[in-house]
Write an enzyme that holds these catalytic residues in place. Structure first.
Site, PDB file in Angstrom:
ATOM      1  N   TYR A  85      31.984   5.431 -26.656  1.00  0.00           N
ATOM      2  CA  TYR A  85      31.759   6.816 -26.262  1.00  0.00           C
ATOM      3  C   TYR A  85      31.181   7.649 -27.407  1.00  0.00           C
ATOM      4  O   TYR A  85      30.101   8.242 -27.284  1.00  0.00           O
ATOM      5  CB  TYR A  85      33.068   7.426 -25.751  1.00  0.00           C
ATOM      6  CG  TYR A  85      33.057   8.931 -25.630  1.00  0.00           C
ATOM      7  CD1 TYR A  85      32.076   9.588 -24.884  1.00  0.00           C
ATOM      8  CD2 TYR A  85      34.042   9.708 -26.254  1.00  0.00           C
ATOM      9  CE1 TYR A  85      32.063  10.973 -24.766  1.00  0.00           C
ATOM     10  CE2 TYR A  85      34.040  11.087 -26.136  1.00  0.00           C
ATOM     11  CZ  TYR A  85      33.053  11.718 -25.400  1.00  0.00           C
ATOM     12  OH  TYR A  85      33.044  13.083 -25.291  1.00  0.00           O
TER      13      TYR A  85
ATOM     14  N   LYS B 177      27.334   9.118 -27.983  1.00  0.00           N
ATOM     15  CA  LYS B 177      27.160  10.566 -28.083  1.00  0.00           C
ATOM     16  C   LYS B 177      26.453  10.931 -29.385  1.00  0.00           C
ATOM     17  O   LYS B 177      25.621  11.859 -29.419  1.00  0.00           O
ATOM     18  CB  LYS B 177      28.502  11.291 -27.994  1.00  0.00           C
ATOM     19  CG  LYS B 177      29.149  11.268 -26.622  1.00  0.00           C
ATOM     20  CD  LYS B 177      28.313  11.960 -25.559  1.00  0.00           C
ATOM     21  CE  LYS B 177      28.343  13.464 -25.655  1.00  0.00           C
ATOM     22  NZ  LYS B 177      27.585  14.116 -24.552  1.00  0.00           N
TER      23      LYS B 177
END
Length: 504
Positions: free
Chosen positions: A240, A244
């Site tokens: 994640y 990002k």
């Protein structure tokens, strides 16, 4: 340079604006959509990009996943029988997806939007720490690229706001600055990140999986493990935050002279003030502990109670986003601005506050055996909570108390010709799941960094300048965590919200 702001300036700013919002079906997206519609009913149009096959399906999904939720209750009461017509007038469903070029929109709709859109808010993301690498890359990396390319085609665009996360910092210790990532930058010394190579690796892995067919489960596991491997190769703890960070890199590299603001919230928690205190959706990092404890399923925690827990209520994040939009729109300098919407510098709260609030709350409000509020008999959760400050200590405890008994059960199962196979398999799965979750959450529960919020402080100061130096806590746009009594918030607002909205 940020000029003086107040709530009236912010509200007026959104009048007559057409805003494209991605990620509106997520928690933060719903809070943003509701807030804009409630404080500025004269907004021209909210275009919500929705994963759907057609306009009708997108409209239905908005009704089910966005405007039909509890958070819109005040807006419904305000408009009464006119609520549906108000939503129909102000909200435009757009079937599409950030993972596609041109956001998956047709040529005619694309031309229309490029002339119409004033502001873009990119909140679309997959936030699963252990997501498939291809899925996370498509949304968090390619999505940022496609949004940026679309934004540059919008002739009337005032600004692009991108929602990231403060934890793109990985596991850094000390003060984490509000600075951008440069293309190719990593968190591990001696390494260089080539985003194009990562995309090619994903494509090659897909080809290999297609050439050597396996079960859907095995394919999913392969892509998930690839994401974790690549993230850790470059110094990030999970897929994640790795993807990002790459999304931020592409935005910074491709934006040209486009005014871009990146907001980096920390762990987002339930609404503090309005429109519905305690409301939330989706289990966040700290909420898994609350839910597990409430269901009498968890009394062992991997956390250092002396470390700072950086959390920020969802309504404060949205307030900060809206103030940043008003402050930076059509900015002449056309710089990349980054804001940490965090609390660890301004109003630090150690994990001990949450632990104490949790125990006190359930002492006064014991959970029910039926799982629902007011159903079943009161049940006391585990009286003793054990905390482990390091991952090795946690692993050792789990090995002695769980893995060793599992091995004994395995041998006994062999001796009795598999009579305990189902029980052994079930306990093994639970053990592996607990260990997996502990490994994934460790970078957060054991995080030793502190997020600098100097840029955010200047934004707050601009809001305070027109109010005699007072923080406007109740003017509808307060985003200063200094006003939060964490013990009161957890006991009176957040924990009851978790029980009401996540445990039922």
């Amino acid at each position: 340079m940020i000029g003086e702001l107040d709530s009236d300036v912010v509200v007026r700013y959104f009048r007559g604006k057409s805003i494209l919002i991605t990620g509106s079906t997520g928690f933060l997206g719903k809070v943003l959509v509701e807030k804009i519609l409630r404080v500025q009913p004269d907004v021209k149009k909210l275009f919500l990009l929705i994963r759907a096959a057609d306009v009708e399906s997108a409209k239905q999904r908005i009704e089910n996943k966005v405007t039909g939720r509890e958070i819109f209750q005040i807006l419904k009461e305000k408009h009464g029988n006119g609520f549906e017509s108000f939503i129909q007038e102000k909200v435009c469903p757009l079937p599409g997806d950030v993972m596609y070029e041109n956001l998956g929109l047709g040529p005619a709709k694309l031309r229309e939007l490029c002339k119409e859109i004033d502001i873009i808010v990119n909140g679309a993301a997959t936030t699963n720490f252990y997501e498939r690498y291809d899925v996370a890359f498509d949304t968090n990396v390619m999505g940022a690229k496609h949004i940026c390319e679309f934004a540059k085609r919008c002739s009337n665009l005032k600004m692009l706001l991108h929602v990231s996360t403060a934890y793109v910092a990985g596991e850094q210790e000390g003060i984490v600055l509000e600075k951008p990532f440069h293309l190719g930058e990593t968190l591990r010394e001696g390494t260089h990140l080539d985003i194009e190579s990562e995309l090619n690796l994903i494509k090659e892995t897909r080809r290999e999986l297609k050439a050597n067919p396996c079960s859907e489960k095995a394919e999913r596991r392969t892509m998930k493990e690839l994401g974790l491997k690549r993230a850790r190769e470059f110094g990030w703890p999970n897929t994640y935050v790795f993807t990002k960070a790459m999304g931020e890199m592409l935005l910074g590299h491709l934006r040209g002279d486009l005014p871009v603001v990146i907001v980096r919230p920390s762990i987002i928690t339930s609404i503090l003030n309005e429109p519905l205190p305690g409301w939330m959706e989706g289990i966040r990092t700290i909420d898994s502990f609350i839910v597990g404890y409430a269901k009498q399923a968890l009394s062992i925690f991997l956390v250092d109670l002396d470390l700072i827990m950086d959390v920020i209520p969802g309504d404060m994040v949205v307030n900060g986003m809206m103030v940043a939009m008003a402050a930076h729109s059509e900015e002449q300098a056309q710089q990349l601005s980054i804001y940490h919407l965090t609390s660890s510098t301004r109003q630090p709260a150690p994990y001990a506050v949450l632990a104490e609030s949790l125990q006190r709350y359930f002492l006064h409000n014991p959970p029910r055996s039926g799982g629902k509020k007011n159903s079943g008999e009161p049940v006391q959760p585990p009286s003793r909570m054990r905390f482990f400050r390091t991952l090795p200590r946690f692993r050792a405890y789990m090995a002695v108390n769980f893995r060793l008994p599992l091995e004994v059960l395995r041998l006994l199962n062999i001796a009795v010709c598999g009579a305990f196979s189902r029980r052994h398999d079930e306990l093994s799965r639970k053990y592996r799941y607990v260990m997996h979750i502990a490994e994934l959450y460790a970078p957060y529960s054991l995080f030793k960094g502190c997020f600098d919020d100097s840029n955010t402080a200047r934004l707050r100061a601009a809001m305070m300048a027109n109010n005699n130096g007072q923080d406007r806590k109740y003017d509808g746009f307060g985003f200063d965590p200094k006003c939060i009594d964490w013990d009161d918030y957890f006991y009176r607002v957040h924990i009851p919200g978790v029980i009401k909205y996540l445990c039922d």
